[in-house]
Write a protein that holds these residues in place. Sequence first.
Motif, PDB file in Angstrom:
ATOM      1  N   ILE A 116       1.024  -1.198  -0.263  1.00 48.81           N
ATOM      2  CA  ILE A 116      -0.164  -0.308  -0.118  1.00 48.81           C
ATOM      3  C   ILE A 116       0.864   1.128   0.433  1.00 48.81           C
ATOM      4  CG2 ILE A 116      -1.721   1.072   1.444  1.00 48.81           C
ATOM      5  CD1 ILE A 116      -3.187  -1.331   1.870  1.00 48.81           C
TER       6      ILE A 116
ATOM      7  N   SER B 139       2.193   1.364  -3.156  1.00 47.37           N
ATOM      8  CA  SER B 139       1.944   1.833  -4.093  1.00 47.37           C
ATOM      9  C   SER B 139       1.101   3.323  -4.284  1.00 47.37           C
ATOM     10  CB  SER B 139      -0.467   1.110  -3.683  1.00 47.37           C
ATOM     11  OG  SER B 139       0.002   0.243  -4.359  1.00 47.37           O
ATOM     12  N   LEU B 140       1.068   4.215  -3.031  1.00 48.34           N
ATOM     13  CA  LEU B 140       1.138   5.820  -2.604  1.00 48.34           C
ATOM     14  C   LEU B 140       2.598   6.626  -3.639  1.00 48.34           C
ATOM     15  CD1 LEU B 140      -0.486   7.799  -1.546  1.00 48.34           C
ATOM     16  CD2 LEU B 140       0.593   7.436   0.789  1.00 48.34           C
TER      17      LEU B 140
ATOM     18  N   SER C  37       2.216   5.678  -6.962  1.00 47.71           N
ATOM     19  CA  SER C  37       1.208   6.057  -7.370  1.00 47.71           C
ATOM     20  C   SER C  37       0.352   5.308  -8.832  1.00 47.71           C
ATOM     21  CB  SER C  37       0.879   7.621  -8.087  1.00 47.71           C
ATOM     22  OG  SER C  37       2.166   8.180  -9.074  1.00 47.71           O
TER      23      SER C  37
ATOM     24  N   SER D 236      -1.454   0.613  -8.242  1.00 47.58           N
ATOM     25  CA  SER D 236      -1.571   0.446  -7.029  1.00 47.58           C
ATOM     26  C   SER D 236      -0.796  -1.438  -8.146  1.00 47.58           C
ATOM     27  CB  SER D 236      -2.973   0.117  -6.965  1.00 47.58           C
ATOM     28  OG  SER D 236      -3.389  -0.196  -8.013  1.00 47.58           O
ATOM     29  N   ASN D 237      -0.357  -1.869  -9.431  1.00 52.67           N
ATOM     30  CA  ASN D 237      -0.825  -3.247  -9.287  1.00 52.67           C
ATOM     31  C   ASN D 237      -1.258  -4.020  -9.189  1.00 52.67           C
ATOM     32  OD1 ASN D 237       2.545  -2.507  -9.536  1.00 52.67           O
ATOM     33  ND2 ASN D 237       2.674  -4.119 -10.254  1.00 52.67           N
ATOM     34  N   THR D 238      -3.070  -3.115  -9.130  1.00 53.17           N
ATOM     35  CA  THR D 238      -4.274  -3.671  -9.769  1.00 53.17           C
ATOM     36  C   THR D 238      -4.710  -3.375 -10.960  1.00 53.17           C
ATOM     37  OG1 THR D 238      -4.005  -3.814  -6.683  1.00 53.17           O
ATOM     38  CG2 THR D 238      -6.338  -3.959  -8.154  1.00 53.17           C
TER      39      THR D 238
ATOM     40  N   ILE E  23      -9.209  -7.281  -8.906  1.00 48.29           N
ATOM     41  CA  ILE E  23     -10.376  -6.961  -8.098  1.00 48.29           C
ATOM     42  C   ILE E  23     -11.520  -6.921  -9.180  1.00 48.29           C
ATOM     43  CG2 ILE E  23      -9.076  -5.130  -7.705  1.00 48.29           C
ATOM     44  CD1 ILE E  23     -11.136  -3.960  -6.068  1.00 48.29           C
ATOM     45  N   VAL E  24     -12.476  -8.131  -8.394  1.00 51.44           N
ATOM     46  CA  VAL E  24     -13.692  -8.223  -9.447  1.00 51.44           C
ATOM     47  C   VAL E  24     -14.944  -7.529  -8.492  1.00 51.44           C
ATOM     48  CG1 VAL E  24     -12.804 -10.275 -10.378  1.00 51.44           C
ATOM     49  CG2 VAL E  24     -14.808  -9.946  -7.819  1.00 51.44           C
TER      50      VAL E  24
ATOM     51  N   ASP F  32     -19.844   1.115  -9.410  1.00 50.60           N
ATOM     52  CA  ASP F  32     -18.901  -0.155  -9.455  1.00 50.60           C
ATOM     53  C   ASP F  32     -17.836   0.822 -10.274  1.00 50.60           C
ATOM     54  OD1 ASP F  32     -19.384  -2.485  -7.623  1.00 50.60           O
ATOM     55  OD2 ASP F  32     -20.369  -3.339  -9.681  1.00 50.60           O
TER      56      ASP F  32
ATOM     57  N   ARG G 125     -17.129   3.862  -9.921  1.00 55.62           N
ATOM     58  CA  ARG G 125     -16.304   4.769  -9.046  1.00 55.62           C
ATOM     59  C   ARG G 125     -15.268   4.161  -8.008  1.00 55.62           C
ATOM     60  NH1 ARG G 125     -18.097  10.043  -8.668  1.00 55.62           N
ATOM     61  NH2 ARG G 125     -17.464  10.771  -7.123  1.00 55.62           N
TER      62      ARG G 125
ATOM     63  N   ALA H 245     -12.592   3.118  -9.399  1.00 54.97           N
ATOM     64  CA  ALA H 245     -11.552   4.420  -9.880  1.00 54.97           C
ATOM     65  C   ALA H 245     -11.162   4.491  -8.879  1.00 54.97           C
ATOM     66  CB  ALA H 245     -12.459   5.689 -10.321  1.00 54.97           C
ATOM     67  N   ASN H 246     -11.711   5.311  -7.165  1.00 50.74           N
ATOM     68  CA  ASN H 246     -11.727   5.414  -6.102  1.00 50.74           C
ATOM     69  C   ASN H 246     -10.437   4.433  -5.530  1.00 50.74           C
ATOM     70  OD1 ASN H 246     -12.609   4.705  -4.318  1.00 50.74           O
ATOM     71  ND2 ASN H 246     -14.361   6.558  -3.879  1.00 50.74           N
ATOM     72  N   HIS H 247      -9.964   3.204  -6.088  1.00 51.63           N
ATOM     73  CA  HIS H 247      -9.359   2.393  -5.191  1.00 51.63           C
ATOM     74  C   HIS H 247      -7.859   2.956  -5.907  1.00 51.63           C
ATOM     75  CE1 HIS H 247      -8.690  -0.857  -2.921  1.00 51.63           C
ATOM     76  NE2 HIS H 247     -10.203  -0.941  -2.389  1.00 51.63           N
ATOM     77  N   ARG H 248      -8.326   3.531  -6.831  1.00 49.51           N
ATOM     78  CA  ARG H 248      -6.802   3.453  -7.980  1.00 49.51           C
ATOM     79  C   ARG H 248      -6.328   2.273  -8.603  1.00 49.51           C
ATOM     80  NH1 ARG H 248      -8.928   8.412  -7.077  1.00 49.51           N
ATOM     81  NH2 ARG H 248      -7.533  10.017  -6.313  1.00 49.51           N
TER      82      ARG H 248
ATOM     83  N   PRO I 234     -11.516  10.514  -3.420  1.00 53.20           N
ATOM     84  CA  PRO I 234     -10.566  10.375  -2.018  1.00 53.20           C
ATOM     85  C   PRO I 234      -9.776   9.323  -2.833  1.00 53.20           C
ATOM     86  CG  PRO I 234     -12.911   9.552  -1.597  1.00 53.20           C
ATOM     87  CD  PRO I 234     -12.820  10.667  -3.208  1.00 53.20           C
TER      88      PRO I 234
ATOM     89  N   SER J  65      -8.218   6.012  -1.755  1.00 52.63           N
ATOM     90  CA  SER J  65      -8.028   5.348  -1.418  1.00 52.63           C
ATOM     91  C   SER J  65      -7.195   4.421  -0.505  1.00 52.63           C
ATOM     92  CB  SER J  65      -9.497   4.227  -1.723  1.00 52.63           C
ATOM     93  OG  SER J  65      -9.253   3.917  -2.739  1.00 52.63           O
ATOM     94  N   ILE J  66      -5.705   4.844  -1.240  1.00 57.64           N
ATOM     95  CA  ILE J  66      -4.591   4.140  -0.835  1.00 57.64           C
ATOM     96  C   ILE J  66      -3.848   5.311   0.159  1.00 57.64           C
ATOM     97  CG2 ILE J  66      -2.772   3.484  -1.715  1.00 57.64           C
ATOM     98  CD1 ILE J  66      -3.371   2.635  -4.631  1.00 57.64           C
TER      99      ILE J  66
ATOM    100  N   VAL K 297     -13.637  -7.548  -2.850  1.00 58.42           N
ATOM    101  CA  VAL K 297     -12.692  -8.234  -3.581  1.00 58.42           C
ATOM    102  C   VAL K 297     -11.897  -9.104  -4.255  1.00 58.42           C
ATOM    103  CG1 VAL K 297     -13.590 -10.689  -2.961  1.00 58.42           C
ATOM    104  CG2 VAL K 297     -15.579  -9.653  -2.621  1.00 58.42           C
TER     105      VAL K 297
END
Lengths: 346, 346
Positions: free
Chosen positions: A54, A57-58, A61, A63-65, A97-98, A111, A113, A116-119, B51, B53-54, B96
């Motif tokens: 985490i 990731s920050l 910038s 997240s490798n997700t 992440i699904v 979803d 949104r 997106a903010n999960h980056r 925001p 979230s990371i 998830v």
Amino acid sequence: MKNNHVTIKHLARELGISSSTVSRALKDHPNVSPETKKAVTDLAEKLNYLPNSIALSLRRSKSNTIGVIIPEIVHFFFSTVISGIEDIAYNAGYSVIVAQSNESYEREVMDTRALANHRVDGILISMSRETTDYEHFESIHRRGMPMVFFDRVCDTINCSKVIVDDFDGAFQVTRHLIQQGYKRIAYLAGPENLIISKQRMDGYCMALEQYNRAFDESLIVRGRAADSEETAKELTAKLLNSPNPPDAMFAINDRAALGAMKAAKEKGLKIPQDFAIAGFSNWEFTSMTDPAITTVDQPGFKMGQEAAKLLIREIEAEEDETIIPETRILKTDLIVRGSSLVNGHL
Amino acid sequence: MKNNHVTIKHLARELGISSSTVSRALKDHPNVSPETKKAVTDLAEKLNYLPNSIALSLRRSKSNTIGVIIPEIVHFFFSTVISGIEDIAYNAGYSVIVAQSNESYEREVMDTRALANHRVDGILISMSRETTDYEHFESIHRRGMPMVFFDRVCDTINCSKVIVDDFDGAFQVTRHLIQQGYKRIAYLAGPENLIISKQRMDGYCMALEQYNRAFDESLIVRGRAADSEETAKELTAKLLNSPNPPDAMFAINDRAALGAMKAAKEKGLKIPQDFAIAGFSNWEFTSMTDPAITTVDQPGFKMGQEAAKLLIREIEAEEDETIIPETRILKTDLIVRGSSLVNGHL
DNA sequence: TCAATTTACGCAAACGTTTGCGGTGACGGT
DNA sequence: ACCGTCACCGCAAACGTTTGCGTAAATTGA
């Protein structure tokens, strides 16, 4: 007991050196002495240090997700696609992440949104059936979020897509029925507004044309057959009871094909002698029915792989190089089974 | 064009105030004047602030993400479970991340590691078939990572689990066969080392005992029938050709039941008149075969929900309160279908 | 011997957010 | 004129990591 994650700082304090050195030691940076390196790696091993991705990731910038939005998980085709995505993503160091939209437009908006903010570094999308407004996709696409559509694609957004050659698949299956000697081949159509529905219809028509068969509108069953086995069955029963019934049928998907098969059985027709049936998608159950259903394999796993590759390529593109969107069309495979195979020979 | 995410700092600079105030304004903190609040929220809206979230995760050392490790995604039961997990997680504000072990022990170990350093708040696990060493789970469990097992559970770890009442399911289905009037009921067993396999066998035996049927070892088919339709078919064919064949069969799972059905059909037996068949799990295809297969519904969706609930409860427990692990046993439902239903009455 | 180079390490800033604490100005009360 | 209260806001630290830059000691070259 909780939250006792060991960090670089802990290692540094323990060894009486700075975090910078620990960080460098851990990634084998040349500017750190072999002794220090060993001390660091040994302690890291001993305390079971795990980098906090985490924080990484920050810092980076990134997240490798990657996020995946699909209509539903409990669906043979989609779960296969996810599997393909996971395969590529995992090997490239990405987590998946699904989020499932459950075929709901609103849920799909939420979803996107959330992702997106999960980056997430990019998004793979197969649209819900309800979706006709694409602003939620466009807004994040404008901001530069890499995205790739698969299967249920969005035409108005200029990004990479992976689809299946529905036209060719339908062509192949129809040709197969013709070559098997069937004369009146019906088409159990899907909703008119879906692209895939039109494509398959076109493939069907093309095959008829190429083999000099007349197109007979009375053999086209329009309606909501694609949605449920039951309606497919009813529509087929109706058609079979018409004055000049078909001796074969190509259904828009396997579920519809199964409904058709049940209708034919109830009428006492022998399959494939009296009535041949073919579906589309190669869902798992098609090989388990009696007789097994001829169908067209959609390479779900490969589709997931291709989509993930395209996305990751875009994610990892250098700042200056511009990626030109690409639409990849995957070939389908005709799977001939008992429901259309006469005389037992291929 | 890229990486132009608008942050709290941007808003602050734009408005000439500090990030703290922006942060507070965004979450409606009392110590911010209404005018400032409005200015902030308006600008946030205009610039489409999301925001990060990371950063939040780092700050709170909580990722609001849960990890799921399953043997394979492309599996009706497991995808249903994921769906249930997603349902609860989504509504509780968690994302998830799914990782599939592909039934490989090594991959499972790597997955747990990956999830751990991804700093998921908890992990849901259904073990791979290969797994016999649990150190990878124990090591993170010791560190206080909340975890809940489902379906394929690990006995040696003291944490919550969600399983299905295999014993009762097998009991119900066997009783059903008895009540339908079948005399010699075979059991197509699974691998001996799996707990579920033993449980189902016990349920079968218990039903026999309760209805005063003698246990006949020659009716127990041991082998790898659970693994493939083909071996199930072969084993069943062999049994049907024995001197004193059964008139019904309970198979360890639906796939095996299908294999058994094909064997019976090939031998010319009528189902269910000459030979009844029942499976286990209520996989999708069981309702699509001819005849449809009687089976036991495992509530996959509910299992996912329960597991997610247990996990989130543990994640969100206060620092001081200790959660006592709980094993939840879900009831199964007998689904009677044509493969075992004589005379058309229930 | 002294300067130049190399080696090995630390400092501090940055990623974006939250939050305890301290500070400012306005206001009213005495 | 002074103090207490209150509303409002900013400072700075923290989460864990990376990295450009600075710097001390060690080594080299002449």
